[in-house]
Design a protein around this motif. Structure first.
Motif, PDB file in Angstrom:
ATOM      1  N   SER A  41      -6.969   4.201   3.699  1.00 54.72           N
ATOM      2  CA  SER A  41      -5.732   4.823   3.593  1.00 54.72           C
ATOM      3  C   SER A  41      -5.471   5.341   2.199  1.00 54.72           C
ATOM      4  CB  SER A  41      -4.701   4.463   4.354  1.00 54.72           C
ATOM      5  OG  SER A  41      -5.203   4.161   5.622  1.00 54.72           O
ATOM      6  N   VAL A  42      -5.213   3.961   1.169  1.00 57.37           N
ATOM      7  CA  VAL A  42      -5.009   4.209  -0.153  1.00 57.37           C
ATOM      8  C   VAL A  42      -5.998   5.233  -0.969  1.00 57.37           C
ATOM      9  CG1 VAL A  42      -4.840   2.960  -2.428  1.00 57.37           C
ATOM     10  CG2 VAL A  42      -3.811   1.986  -0.235  1.00 57.37           C
ATOM     11  N   TYR A  43      -7.323   5.039  -0.770  1.00 60.61           N
ATOM     12  CA  TYR A  43      -8.217   5.776  -1.117  1.00 60.61           C
ATOM     13  C   TYR A  43      -8.089   7.298  -0.900  1.00 60.61           C
ATOM     14  CZ  TYR A  43     -12.687   7.694  -2.787  1.00 60.61           C
ATOM     15  OH  TYR A  43     -13.587   8.421  -3.246  1.00 60.61           O
ATOM     16  N   HIS A  44      -8.036   7.536   0.344  1.00 64.35           N
ATOM     17  CA  HIS A  44      -7.653   8.855   0.852  1.00 64.35           C
ATOM     18  C   HIS A  44      -6.568   9.629   0.036  1.00 64.35           C
ATOM     19  CE1 HIS A  44      -8.089  12.375   3.447  1.00 64.35           C
ATOM     20  NE2 HIS A  44      -6.951  12.302   3.703  1.00 64.35           N
ATOM     21  N   PHE A  45      -5.414   9.046   0.080  1.00 63.71           N
ATOM     22  CA  PHE A  45      -4.316   9.851  -0.216  1.00 63.71           C
ATOM     23  C   PHE A  45      -3.994   9.539  -1.901  1.00 63.71           C
ATOM     24  CE2 PHE A  45      -3.082   9.094   4.133  1.00 63.71           C
ATOM     25  CZ  PHE A  45      -3.018  10.254   4.458  1.00 63.71           C
ATOM     26  N   TRP A  46      -4.774   8.623  -2.401  1.00 65.50           N
ATOM     27  CA  TRP A  46      -4.616   8.695  -4.021  1.00 65.50           C
ATOM     28  C   TRP A  46      -4.841  10.005  -4.433  1.00 65.50           C
ATOM     29  CZ3 TRP A  46      -4.767   3.292  -6.241  1.00 65.50           C
ATOM     30  CH2 TRP A  46      -4.658   3.224  -7.538  1.00 65.50           C
ATOM     31  N   MET A  47      -4.164  10.516  -5.824  1.00 59.79           N
ATOM     32  CA  MET A  47      -4.384  11.456  -6.427  1.00 59.79           C
ATOM     33  C   MET A  47      -5.713  11.390  -7.215  1.00 59.79           C
ATOM     34  SD  MET A  47      -3.926  14.617  -7.079  1.00 59.79           S
ATOM     35  CE  MET A  47      -3.440  15.808  -8.332  1.00 59.79           C
ATOM     36  N   LYS A  48      -6.648  12.100  -6.875  1.00 56.44           N
ATOM     37  CA  LYS A  48      -8.088  11.904  -7.502  1.00 56.44           C
ATOM     38  C   LYS A  48      -8.345  13.213  -8.316  1.00 56.44           C
ATOM     39  CE  LYS A  48      -9.905  10.572  -3.618  1.00 56.44           C
ATOM     40  NZ  LYS A  48      -8.679  10.274  -2.708  1.00 56.44           N
ATOM     41  N   ASP A  49      -7.909  14.413  -8.510  1.00 53.90           N
ATOM     42  CA  ASP A  49      -8.176  15.403  -8.830  1.00 53.90           C
ATOM     43  C   ASP A  49      -8.615  15.494 -10.375  1.00 53.90           C
ATOM     44  OD1 ASP A  49      -8.272  18.479  -8.841  1.00 53.90           O
ATOM     45  OD2 ASP A  49      -6.823  18.129 -10.476  1.00 53.90           O
ATOM     46  N   ALA A  71       0.603  -1.265   0.003  1.00 55.54           N
ATOM     47  CA  ALA A  71       0.015   0.064   0.104  1.00 55.54           C
ATOM     48  C   ALA A  71       0.954   1.068   0.051  1.00 55.54           C
ATOM     49  CB  ALA A  71      -0.951  -0.136   1.108  1.00 55.54           C
ATOM     50  N   LEU A  72       2.044   1.199   0.873  1.00 53.51           N
ATOM     51  CA  LEU A  72       2.781   2.359   0.755  1.00 53.51           C
ATOM     52  C   LEU A  72       3.498   2.736  -0.560  1.00 53.51           C
ATOM     53  CD1 LEU A  72       4.365   1.859   4.369  1.00 53.51           C
ATOM     54  CD2 LEU A  72       2.700   3.683   3.634  1.00 53.51           C
ATOM     55  N   LEU A  73       3.831   1.596  -0.966  1.00 52.29           N
ATOM     56  CA  LEU A  73       4.571   1.767  -2.424  1.00 52.29           C
ATOM     57  C   LEU A  73       3.625   2.017  -3.559  1.00 52.29           C
ATOM     58  CD1 LEU A  73       6.896  -1.478  -2.317  1.00 52.29           C
ATOM     59  CD2 LEU A  73       7.926   0.857  -2.281  1.00 52.29           C
ATOM     60  N   LEU A  74       2.368   1.719  -3.378  1.00 51.75           N
ATOM     61  CA  LEU A  74       1.520   2.128  -4.219  1.00 51.75           C
ATOM     62  C   LEU A  74       1.177   3.656  -4.338  1.00 51.75           C
ATOM     63  CD1 LEU A  74      -0.853   1.480  -6.236  1.00 51.75           C
ATOM     64  CD2 LEU A  74      -2.467   1.166  -4.431  1.00 51.75           C
ATOM     65  N   LEU A  75       1.121   4.161  -2.995  1.00 54.97           N
ATOM     66  CA  LEU A  75       0.785   5.625  -2.856  1.00 54.97           C
ATOM     67  C   LEU A  75       2.020   6.455  -3.129  1.00 54.97           C
ATOM     68  CD1 LEU A  75      -0.733   5.817   0.657  1.00 54.97           C
ATOM     69  CD2 LEU A  75      -1.732   6.184  -1.766  1.00 54.97           C
ATOM     70  N   THR A  76       3.430   5.874  -3.021  1.00 55.10           N
ATOM     71  CA  THR A  76       4.644   6.786  -3.483  1.00 55.10           C
ATOM     72  C   THR A  76       4.391   7.122  -5.040  1.00 55.10           C
ATOM     73  OG1 THR A  76       5.701   4.756  -4.083  1.00 55.10           O
ATOM     74  CG2 THR A  76       6.202   5.592  -2.048  1.00 55.10           C
ATOM     75  N   ASN A  77       3.697   6.063  -5.636  1.00 56.68           N
ATOM     76  CA  ASN A  77       3.683   6.502  -7.044  1.00 56.68           C
ATOM     77  C   ASN A  77       2.019   7.366  -7.527  1.00 56.68           C
ATOM     78  OD1 ASN A  77       5.855   5.226  -7.965  1.00 56.68           O
ATOM     79  ND2 ASN A  77       4.767   3.283  -8.208  1.00 56.68           N
ATOM     80  N   MET A  78       0.962   6.821  -6.716  1.00 60.74           N
ATOM     81  CA  MET A  78      -0.240   7.254  -7.097  1.00 60.74           C
ATOM     82  C   MET A  78      -0.559   8.623  -6.183  1.00 60.74           C
ATOM     83  SD  MET A  78      -0.420   5.117  -9.217  1.00 60.74           S
ATOM     84  CE  MET A  78      -1.358   5.973 -10.348  1.00 60.74           C
ATOM     85  N   ILE A 118       7.788  16.906 -13.571  1.00 63.73           N
ATOM     86  CA  ILE A 118       9.047  17.505 -13.375  1.00 63.73           C
ATOM     87  C   ILE A 118      10.108  16.727 -12.373  1.00 63.73           C
ATOM     88  CG2 ILE A 118       8.023  20.006 -13.370  1.00 63.73           C
ATOM     89  CD1 ILE A 118       7.869  20.171 -10.302  1.00 63.73           C
ATOM     90  N   LEU A 119       9.515  15.507 -12.126  1.00 63.44           N
ATOM     91  CA  LEU A 119      10.331  14.664 -11.329  1.00 63.44           C
ATOM     92  C   LEU A 119      11.717  14.461 -12.054  1.00 63.44           C
ATOM     93  CD1 LEU A 119       9.693  13.593  -8.590  1.00 63.44           C
ATOM     94  CD2 LEU A 119       9.434  11.439  -9.760  1.00 63.44           C
ATOM     95  N   LYS A 120      12.888  14.622 -11.471  1.00 60.31           N
ATOM     96  CA  LYS A 120      14.058  14.135 -12.006  1.00 60.31           C
ATOM     97  C   LYS A 120      14.482  12.565 -12.003  1.00 60.31           C
ATOM     98  CE  LYS A 120      15.829  18.907 -11.424  1.00 60.31           C
ATOM     99  NZ  LYS A 120      17.089  19.816 -11.226  1.00 60.31           N
ATOM    100  N   LEU A 121      13.880  12.057 -11.036  1.00 64.43           N
ATOM    101  CA  LEU A 121      14.395  10.527 -10.739  1.00 64.43           C
ATOM    102  C   LEU A 121      13.732   9.752 -12.177  1.00 64.43           C
ATOM    103  CD1 LEU A 121      15.853   8.423  -9.252  1.00 64.43           C
ATOM    104  CD2 LEU A 121      13.740   8.219  -7.770  1.00 64.43           C
ATOM    105  N   LYS A 122      14.560   9.134 -12.787  1.00 62.84           N
ATOM    106  CA  LYS A 122      14.125   8.318 -13.864  1.00 62.84           C
ATOM    107  C   LYS A 122      13.604   6.833 -13.262  1.00 62.84           C
ATOM    108  CE  LYS A 122      17.492   9.123 -16.764  1.00 62.84           C
ATOM    109  NZ  LYS A 122      18.379   9.279 -17.865  1.00 62.84           N
ATOM    110  N   GLY A 123      12.547   6.419 -13.960  1.00 61.65           N
ATOM    111  CA  GLY A 123      12.180   5.087 -13.421  1.00 61.65           C
ATOM    112  C   GLY A 123      11.794   4.929 -12.125  1.00 61.65           C
ATOM    113  N   HIS A 124      11.359   6.106 -11.624  1.00 65.29           N
ATOM    114  CA  HIS A 124      10.582   6.125 -10.110  1.00 65.29           C
ATOM    115  C   HIS A 124       9.688   5.031 -10.149  1.00 65.29           C
ATOM    116  CE1 HIS A 124       7.378   8.610 -12.033  1.00 65.29           C
ATOM    117  NE2 HIS A 124       6.663   8.266 -11.163  1.00 65.29           N
ATOM    118  N   PHE A 125       8.643   4.871 -10.975  1.00 64.84           N
ATOM    119  CA  PHE A 125       7.606   4.044 -10.778  1.00 64.84           C
ATOM    120  C   PHE A 125       7.969   2.625 -10.395  1.00 64.84           C
ATOM    121  CE2 PHE A 125       3.686   1.802 -12.256  1.00 64.84           C
ATOM    122  CZ  PHE A 125       2.836   2.444 -11.834  1.00 64.84           C
TER     123      PHE A 125
END
Length: 610
Positions: A294-302, A110-117, A125-132
C-alpha cells in the motif's frame, strides 16, 4: 511465547522504522530539503503569537520547530522516527494490545507516512506550516489523551468532564486532533463503562463539546479562520478552485483505525486463545506485505517531480554540473521547469550554445490533479537567476501573502534587496533569517556584503547574477507565464555591455523564434566574440534563418560542414512526414535530429507552458 512475541514486536517496529528512514533518506532527501525550505521557524515571541491567532496554532508552532531539523535530512528523519516509535508505544499501552498483534501498530505509521509522501505537488502551495510533523504529533497527542482517559476512575462524572476539557482546552492548541480525541473518548466509553447510562452521558458530552467548542471559539476568540474551516483546523487544505477529497483518505483511515481499536477494545488480562506459531507468522507476514504494498502504491513516484526537486537543491548548492547530471537521467518527457533549470545550468558553465538540444525537450503537464504551473515550481528562482529582480520580488511577495512567507522567500527577497542596493530592506530580511537556527550563518555572511558591495563580483553565489542585471527598472504583469516573460524580456533587450548577458539575449530568440531579433543579437555576438569557435546551435540557427529568408551570403559563412549537411538531411527526412500527426513526426525525426536546432524549430513549437 510472550517473550518471543515481545522480541518480535520490538524487532518488527525497529526494522520498519529503519526501512522507512532509509527510504526517505535515499529516495526523498531532496524533497525533505524542499519541505524545510517551504517552512520557517523563528525564535521570537512574535512568531509564536502569529501562530496562536488560529485554532491549533500551538501544534503548528511545534510542528515547524521539528520541521526546521530537515535542514539536515538525517536529523529530521531521526526525530520523525522517534515520534513514530513513541506513538506505537502509547497506542499499544493505551489499548492494551497483546504483543502478538503489536504489528498492527505499524498501520498508523504507514498512514502517517503517506500523508507526507503521497502529497506530491501540494508541497508548493500548502498553507499548513509544519505539516510534515503536525499529523504525527497530533496523532500522538490523541493516543496519549486516550491513554489518560482510560486511566480516569469511572465515578463522580470525571470522564464526561475530561471529554469536555479535552475539546475546550485541546481545540485551541491542536485543532481537529483534540476534537477527534473527544469523539473517540465518547466511542470508547461504550467499552470502558459497564453502565449504558454513563456511556450515553459521555457520548453526548463528546458530541456536544465537539460541535459547540469550535463555534464558540469562532464567535469569541478567532477572527482569521473561515467558518467553513472551523472544524478542520490543522488539517492541510487540499483546495484550489475545488476540493480534492482523495487526499483526506489517509486521515479518514487513521480515524477509522482508532475507532476500531476503541470498539474492539478488550482487557488483555482476559484469556486469549493461543495461536499456532505458523499461523501467527503467516498473519504477521500478510499484514507486513499489505502495508508495504500500500505504501509503495500510493507513494508519489513521478519522475519529473523528483527531477525538479533534485535540480532545485543542486542549484541552491551552486552545483551546476550536478543539475546537468540529473538532466542526463531524464527518461520521460520533461516539464518546462526541468528544461529551464537545465538550460540555466548550461549557461552557467558556458555550454548552452553547444549542448542545449542534446537533452530531452518538452512540456509535460505536472503530475497533479490541479492546475500546477511552472511559476509555482521555480518562478521566483528563475526570475532571480536571470536577474529580473523586480519580478522575483513581486512573485515572492504575492506567494508570501497567499501562502505565508517561508525560508526560501526570505532568502530570495534578501538577495534581491542586496543586489538592488537597498540596504535597509536587505537588513530587514536578514534580521528575520537570523532568528532561525540553521540559516543564521547564511544571513550573517550575507550581511557583510551589504557594506561591501564590491565583494559581490567575487561571491560564488551572486557573481553570476551580477552579469544579468541589465533590464529597465520596470515591473509588469506576466499572467503566470514565467518562461514567456523571461524570454521576451531578454530577446528584446539591446544591452551589449556584458558578453554573458548578451549571449542570453541571443539564446532567448531561440525560444521566441523572432528572426529579426536573432540577426540583431547574432551580429553583436560575433562582434563580442571575435576569437574562438562559434557554438554549434548559433551556426545552425544562422544557416536555417538564412535559408528561410533566402540570404545568399549564408552559403559563404564559415560554418562547420556538418551544419549544412545536417540541414539537408533534415529537410529530406522531414518531407516524408507531410500532413502527419505532430507526435508521429517527433517519434520519427527525434532519433536522427533531436539534438539539432532544426528539429527544435520545426517540430517542438508551440509548446504549452504549464
Amino acid at each position: 511465547m510472550s517473550i518471543y512475541h515481545k522480541h518480535l514486536t520490538l524487532g518488527s517496529w525497529l526494522v520498519a522504522l529503519i526501512a522507512i528512514a532509509c527510504c526517505l533518506l535515499i529516495f526523498e532527501s531532496d524533497q525533505l530539503w524542499k519541505i524545510e525550505q517551504k517552512n520557517i521557524f523563528l525564535f521570537s515571541t512574535l512568531f509564536l503569537k502569529e501562530q496562536l491567532v488560529v485554532p491549533g496554532g500551538m501544534l503548528t508552532w511545534v510542528g515547524t520547530w521539528f520541521t526546521q531539523f530537515l535542514y539536515h535530512p538525517w536529523l529530521g528523519v531521526l526525530l520523525l522516527c522517534l515520534w513514530w516509535g513513541l506513538l506505537m508505544f502509547i497506542i499499544k499501552r493505551a489499548f492494551r494490545i497483546p504483543d502478538r498483534w503489536a504489528i498492527l501498530m505499524l498501520i498508523p505509521i504507514a498512514l502517517l507516512l503517506l500523508t507526507n509522501m503521497a502529497m506530491g505537488y501540494w508541497i508548493y502551495i500548502l498553507k499548513l506550516k509544519g505539516h510534515f510533523f503536525v499529523s504525527t504529533i497530533g496523532t500522538t497527542a490523541i493516543a496519549a489523551l486516550l491513554w489518560g482517559f482510560r486511566s480516569i476512575p469511572a465515578r463522580h462524572y470525571l470522564r464526561p468532564i475530561a471529554i469536555v476539557l479535552t475539546a475546550a482546552i485541546g481545540y485551541p492548541l491542536m485543532g481537529i486532533y483534540a476534537l477527534a480525541a473527544a469523539l473517540l473518548m465518547g466511542i470508547w466509553s461504550w467499552r470502558l463503562t459497564p453502565h449504558r447510562t454513563e456511556a450515553i452521558v459521555q457520548s453526548a458530552a463528546a458530541i456536544l463539546s465537539t460541535v459547540a467548542v469550535p463555534l464558540l471559539c469562532y464567535r469569541l476568540i478567532y477572527y482569521q479562520t473561515n467558518l467553513a474551516d472551523i472544524y478542520w483546523a490543522e488539517l492541510p487544505l487540499f483546495y484550489t478552485t475545488e476540493a480534492y477529497s482523495n487526499y483526506y483518505i489517509t486521515y479518514g483511515l487513521l480515524a477509522l483505525f482508532f475507532a476500531l481499536l476503541a470498539v474492539t477494545y478488550r482487557d488483555n488480562r482476559q484469556s486469549v486463545k493461543p495461536m499456532k506459531p505458523r499461523t501467527y507468522l503467516l498473519c504477521q507476514a500478510a499484514i507486513g506485505f499489505l502495508l508495504l504494498g500500500s505504501v509503495y502504491h500510493f507513494w508519489m513516484k513521478d519522475e519529473n517531480f523528483h527531477h525538479e526537486l533534485t535540480m532545485q537543491h543542486r542549484i541552491a548548492n551552486h552545483d551546476w554540473q550536478g543539475v546537468l547530471d540529473e538532466a542526463a537521467t531524464q527518461k520521460d518527457e520533461p516539464t518546462r521547469a526541468i528544461v529551464m533549470m537545465r538550460n540555466l545550468a548550461l549557461s552557467r558553465i558556458g555550454r548552452q550554445g553547444d549542448d542545449m538540444f542534446r537533452y530531452k525537450n518538452g512540456s509535460k503537464a505536472y503530475a497533479a490533479p490541479f492546475g500546477m504551473r511552472l511559476m509555482l515550481v521555480v518562478g521566483p528562482l528563475m526570475y532571480y537567476q536571470y536577474g529580473m529582480l523586480n519580478y522575483c520580488n513581486r512573485l515572492c511577495m504575492e506567494l508570501g501573502v497567499e501562502l505565508d512567507f517561508r525560508t526560501e522567500d526570505y532568502r530570495l527577497l534578501a538577495n534581491c534587496a542586496l543586489l538592488d542596493g537597498d540596504k535597509p530592506l536587505a537588513r530587514k530580511y536578514l534580521h528575520i533569517l537570523k532568528q532561525t537556527l540553521f540559516h543564521r550563518n547564511w544571513a550573517e555572511q550575507t550581511e557583510v556584503l551589504i557594506d561591501h558591495p564590491e565583494q559581490l563580483a567575487q561571491d560564488a553565489e551572486r557573481e553570476p547574477i551580477t552579469h544579468m542585471l541589465h533590464y529597465k527598472n520596470m515591473l509588469g504583469g506576466d499572467d503566470g507565464f514565467t518562461e514567456r516573460t523571461l524570454m521576451n524580456q531578454l530577446a528584446t533587450n539591446t544591452y551589449t555591455g556584458d558578453p554573458i548577458f548578451q549571449e542570453q539575449t541571443l539564446l532567448a530568440t531561440f525560444w521566441t523564434q523572432d528572426i529579426n531579433q536573432f540577426w540583431y543579437h547574432f551580429k553583436d555576438y560575433t562582434r563580442l566574440h571575435p576569437q574562438g569557435p562559434m557554438p554549434r546551435y548559433y551556426q545552425e540557427a544562422a544557416y536555417l534563418y538564412g535559408k528561410i529568408e533566402k540570404r545568399q551570403e549564408v552559403e559563404n559563412m564559415p560554418f562547420n560542414p556538418t551544419v549544412k549537411e545536417t540541414f539537408m538531411r533534415f529537410i529530406t527526412a522531414a518531407s516524408n512526414y507531410n500532413n502527419q500527426d505532430l507526435e508521429e513526426v517527433r517519434r520519427g525525426l527525434y532519433p536522427l535530429f533531436g539534438d539539432s536546432y532544426y528539429y527544435d524549430f520545426y517540430v517542438m513549437k508551440p509548446l504549452a507552458e504549464y
